[in-house]
Design an enzyme around this catalytic site. Structure first.
Site, PDB file in Angstrom:
ATOM      1  N   ILE A  24       5.961 -35.475  10.592  1.00  0.00           N
ATOM      2  CA  ILE A  24       5.398 -36.817  10.401  1.00  0.00           C
ATOM      3  C   ILE A  24       3.904 -36.813  10.697  1.00  0.00           C
ATOM      4  O   ILE A  24       3.098 -37.310   9.917  1.00  0.00           O
ATOM      5  CB  ILE A  24       6.127 -37.850  11.292  1.00  0.00           C
ATOM      6  N   VAL A  46       0.065 -35.189  26.079  1.00  0.00           N
ATOM      7  CA  VAL A  46      -0.395 -36.575  26.159  1.00  0.00           C
ATOM      8  C   VAL A  46       0.278 -37.270  27.340  1.00  0.00           C
ATOM      9  O   VAL A  46       1.497 -37.203  27.519  1.00  0.00           O
ATOM     10  CB  VAL A  46      -0.129 -37.317  24.834  1.00  0.00           C
ATOM     11  N   ALA A  89       3.942 -39.550  16.862  1.00  0.00           N
ATOM     12  CA  ALA A  89       4.870 -38.804  15.999  1.00  0.00           C
ATOM     13  C   ALA A  89       5.512 -37.702  16.820  1.00  0.00           C
ATOM     14  O   ALA A  89       5.375 -36.520  16.536  1.00  0.00           O
ATOM     15  CB  ALA A  89       4.116 -38.239  14.801  1.00  0.00           C
ATOM     16  N   THR A  90       6.198 -38.122  17.883  1.00  0.00           N
ATOM     17  CA  THR A  90       6.756 -37.167  18.838  1.00  0.00           C
ATOM     18  C   THR A  90       8.263 -37.018  18.681  1.00  0.00           C
ATOM     19  O   THR A  90       8.945 -36.593  19.601  1.00  0.00           O
ATOM     20  CB  THR A  90       6.423 -37.603  20.277  1.00  0.00           C
ATOM     21  N   HIS A 146       6.261 -16.758 -17.232  1.00  0.00           N
ATOM     22  CA  HIS A 146       4.829 -16.595 -16.938  1.00  0.00           C
ATOM     23  C   HIS A 146       4.037 -17.602 -17.766  1.00  0.00           C
ATOM     24  O   HIS A 146       4.324 -17.747 -18.943  1.00  0.00           O
ATOM     25  CB  HIS A 146       4.383 -15.180 -17.290  1.00  0.00           C
TER      26      HIS A 146
HETATM   27  P1  NAD Z   1       8.978 -33.439  15.320  1.00  0.00           P
HETATM   28  O1  NAD Z   1      10.039 -33.191  16.307  1.00  0.00           O
HETATM   29  O2  NAD Z   1       8.978 -32.699  14.023  1.00  0.00           O
HETATM   30  O3  NAD Z   1       7.532 -33.190  15.990  1.00  0.00           O
HETATM   31  C1  NAD Z   1       7.139 -33.841  17.184  1.00  0.00           C
HETATM   32  C2  NAD Z   1       6.019 -33.056  17.833  1.00  0.00           C
HETATM   33  O4  NAD Z   1       5.495 -33.815  18.913  1.00  0.00           O
HETATM   34  C3  NAD Z   1       6.480 -31.730  18.412  1.00  0.00           C
HETATM   35  O5  NAD Z   1       5.669 -30.717  17.890  1.00  0.00           O
HETATM   36  C4  NAD Z   1       6.311 -31.923  19.921  1.00  0.00           C
HETATM   37  O6  NAD Z   1       5.982 -30.740  20.585  1.00  0.00           O
HETATM   38  C5  NAD Z   1       5.176 -32.944  19.983  1.00  0.00           C
HETATM   39  N1  NAD Z   1       5.098 -33.689  21.253  1.00  0.00           N
HETATM   40  C6  NAD Z   1       6.127 -34.265  21.923  1.00  0.00           C
HETATM   41  N2  NAD Z   1       5.668 -34.865  23.052  1.00  0.00           N
HETATM   42  C7  NAD Z   1       4.326 -34.685  23.090  1.00  0.00           C
HETATM   43  C8  NAD Z   1       3.279 -35.065  24.023  1.00  0.00           C
HETATM   44  N3  NAD Z   1       3.513 -35.773  25.119  1.00  0.00           N
HETATM   45  N4  NAD Z   1       1.989 -34.689  23.757  1.00  0.00           N
HETATM   46  C9  NAD Z   1       1.720 -33.973  22.622  1.00  0.00           C
HETATM   47  N5  NAD Z   1       2.661 -33.587  21.724  1.00  0.00           N
HETATM   48  C10 NAD Z   1       3.950 -33.939  21.954  1.00  0.00           C
HETATM   49  O7  NAD Z   1       9.003 -35.024  15.083  1.00  0.00           O
HETATM   50  P2  NAD Z   1       8.372 -35.962  13.972  1.00  0.00           P
HETATM   51  O8  NAD Z   1       7.259 -35.310  13.225  1.00  0.00           O
HETATM   52  O9  NAD Z   1       8.120 -37.249  14.681  1.00  0.00           O
HETATM   53  O10 NAD Z   1       9.570 -36.165  12.949  1.00  0.00           O
HETATM   54  C11 NAD Z   1      10.810 -36.748  13.395  1.00  0.00           C
HETATM   55  C12 NAD Z   1      11.958 -36.236  12.566  1.00  0.00           C
HETATM   56  O11 NAD Z   1      11.859 -36.711  11.228  1.00  0.00           O
HETATM   57  C13 NAD Z   1      12.005 -34.731  12.529  1.00  0.00           C
HETATM   58  O12 NAD Z   1      13.323 -34.310  12.744  1.00  0.00           O
HETATM   59  C14 NAD Z   1      11.566 -34.409  11.126  1.00  0.00           C
HETATM   60  O13 NAD Z   1      12.173 -33.241  10.634  1.00  0.00           O
HETATM   61  C15 NAD Z   1      11.979 -35.634  10.331  1.00  0.00           C
HETATM   62  N6  NAD Z   1      11.074 -35.813   9.200  1.00  0.00           N
HETATM   63  C16 NAD Z   1      11.160 -34.948   8.154  1.00  0.00           C
HETATM   64  C17 NAD Z   1      10.274 -35.062   7.103  1.00  0.00           C
HETATM   65  C18 NAD Z   1      10.365 -34.085   5.966  1.00  0.00           C
HETATM   66  O14 NAD Z   1      11.381 -33.434   5.847  1.00  0.00           O
HETATM   67  N7  NAD Z   1       9.330 -33.935   5.147  1.00  0.00           N
HETATM   68  C19 NAD Z   1       9.281 -36.027   7.106  1.00  0.00           C
HETATM   69  C20 NAD Z   1       9.223 -36.880   8.195  1.00  0.00           C
HETATM   70  C21 NAD Z   1      10.131 -36.762   9.235  1.00  0.00           C
END
Ligand code: NAD
Length: 462
Positions: free
Chosen positions: A180, A233, A266-267, A441
């Protein structure tokens, strides 16, 4: 009160697909959905609207960076944010109406409202209680914030708020370099916002192949995103117009502060099961708040099943869809099945990132003997013509048998190309099977074949 063979609670990709398959298999089916429109998070405030914004802003990027080189002269387009939002909204509308049409076509009743399960075999929606021989919980997930960080969806936003900001902010801090954070961070970076991504871990997109992670970070930085890894954070303080984000760099004993007009949290996401009455019903949950299911998506309460983000596994729309179809087949007495070893994951940035199967790190940890076939898009004629030479295809195959164990692509249309390898893996194919398959191709897919060739006697174009 009506009586059904199946009531599915939740009309997202897991739930609506499950309802359609149930109806197709001859089961009298209803689907409970409390939103104004069907399609759940994915269609309304997730996958689909974000793809519209990613597409529009990618077009802008192409106009700004590549049009002149191709001899397309003229003023670069300016951004009409209101119109871009309208385009996004229209895309959502077309998709959600499409599901409504499919429900009518398959004679599925849409029970409008929020559902709960007062007892096994019953679903309550508003004041009405309906009977159901089988109940499928497909209630999805919701954004999970950090402790002490309050999301107001204006200055401190989740993905939902980030999709409909009142104006394009000058600056944005993204907390979390997951899917995200990087997709929406890319959108705003292309729109001219100064984007800083803070990630707790030492890599972007945790869990992905290490080489892909490194290349991905480098390419995003080249596009203008600032990425700070190892940043924990601590808190966010917001006023009406801006917010201060405090974080601790892992290697220092200090606290840093960044200010931005908007902060995107986006955590991660957590299962959404509130209000269903699962505790009173005695449904077993996992320690992480997911509904506990067996190998056939059944809970410990007879006739109650669960799928998608509400249960364990990757929170992906297509994983939920597959489980929806499979549980429908189980309920209808057939042999529904999901191969969890072959579920692709895609990040829809530019370039895209797509991955399936095992990463090199996982194979190493498992002590498995493997070989790597890699091919850069720089050696692909079509990619060069289209300014898409960044990235590579990496195929991992068993050292002895040549069977494909995983594939990781960073490059143009990676999210579409990965399916060639998904099918190959479903069929238990070897890298040589892919290498011996004629590829048209000039296509990007030739890079997949070249990576497969690289697992054997070598690629031609590198
Ligand atoms: P995510 O779990 O992919 O990533 C969250 C990130 O936040 C991690 O890297 C984590 O280490 C970090 N984080 C957590 N706490 C933190 C802090 N205090 N300080 C700094 N960094 C911190 O979660 P997301 O991106 O929010 O997505 C949520 C879900 O939605 C996921 O399961 C994802 O696969 C799904 N999603 C998928 C798609 C896709 O398939 N294209 C798109 C959007 C969402």
């Amino acid at each position: 009160m009506a009586s059904y063979d199946v009531i599915v609670i939740g009309g997202g990709p897991g739930g609506y697909v499950c309802a359609i398959r149930c109806a197709q298999l001859g089961l009298k089916t209803a689907c409970v959905e409390g939103r104004e429109t069907l399609g759940g998070t994915c269609l309304n405030v997730g996958c689909i609207p974000s793809k519209a914004l990613l597409h529009a802003t990618h077009m802008l990027h192409e106009a700004e960076h590549n049009f002149a080189t191709m001899g397309l002269k003229g003023k670069s387009p300016s951004v009409d944010w209101k119109q871009m939002q309208a385009y996004k909204q229209d895309t959502i509308g077309q998709n959600t109406k499409g599901i409504e049409f499919l429900f009518k076509k398959n004679k599925i009743d849409w029970l409008k409202g929020w559902g709960s399960i007062p007892e096994a075999g019953k679903v309550k929606v508003g004041d009405e209680v309906h009977e159901a021989k089988n109940i499928v919980i497909a209630t999805g997930s919701e954004p999970s914030s950090l402790p002490g960080v309050e999301i107001d969806e204006k200055v401190v936003v989740s993905s939902t708020g980030a999709l409909e900001l009142g104006k394009i902010p000058k600056s944005m801090v993204v907390i979390g370099a997951g899917v995200i954070g990087l997709e929406l961070g890319s959108v705003y970076s292309r729109l001219g916002t100064e984007v800083t991504v803070l990630e707790y871990l030492d890599t972007v997109t945790p869990g992905m192949d290490g080489e892909v992670q490194k290349t991905f970070k480098r390419l995003l930085e080249r596009q203008g995103l600032k990425i700070t890894l190892g940043a924990a954070v601590q808190g966010v303080e917001a006023t009406k117009t801006k917010a201060k984000v405090t974080y601790k760099p892992k290697k220092k004993d200090t606290e840093e502060v960044i200010e931005a007009e908007v902060v995107l949290v986006a955590t991660g996401r957590r299962p959404y099961t509130a209000g269903l009455g699962l505790e009173a019903l005695g449904v077993e949950m996992t320690a992480r708040g997911q509904v506990q299911t067996d190998g056939h998506w059944a809970t410990n309460v007879k006739g109650v099943y669960a799928i998608g983000d509400a249960i364990e596994g990757p929170m992906l729309a297509h994983k939920a869809e597959d489980e929806g179809m499979a549980v429908a087949e189980q309920i209808a007495g057939k042999a529904g099945h999901v191969n969890y070893g072959v579920i692709p994951g895609v990040v829809y940035t530019h370039p895209e990132v797509a991955t399936v199967g095992q990463t090199e790190e996982q194979l190493k940890e498992a002590g498995r003997a493997y070989k790597v076939g890699k091919f850069s898009f720089m050696g692909n004629g079509r990619a060069k013509a289209n300014f898409a030479g960044d990235g590579f295809v990496k195929i991992l195959a068993d050292k002895e048998t040549d069977r494909i164990l995983g594939c990781h692509i960073i490059g143009p249309m990676a999210g579409d190309m990965i399916h060639e390898i998904c099918v190959a893996m479903e069929f238990g194919a070897s890298a040589q099977d892919v290498a011996l398959t004629c590829h048209a191709h000039p296509t990007y897919s030739e890079a997949v074949r070249e990576a497969a060739l690289a697992c054997g006697d070598g690629p031609i174009h590198s």
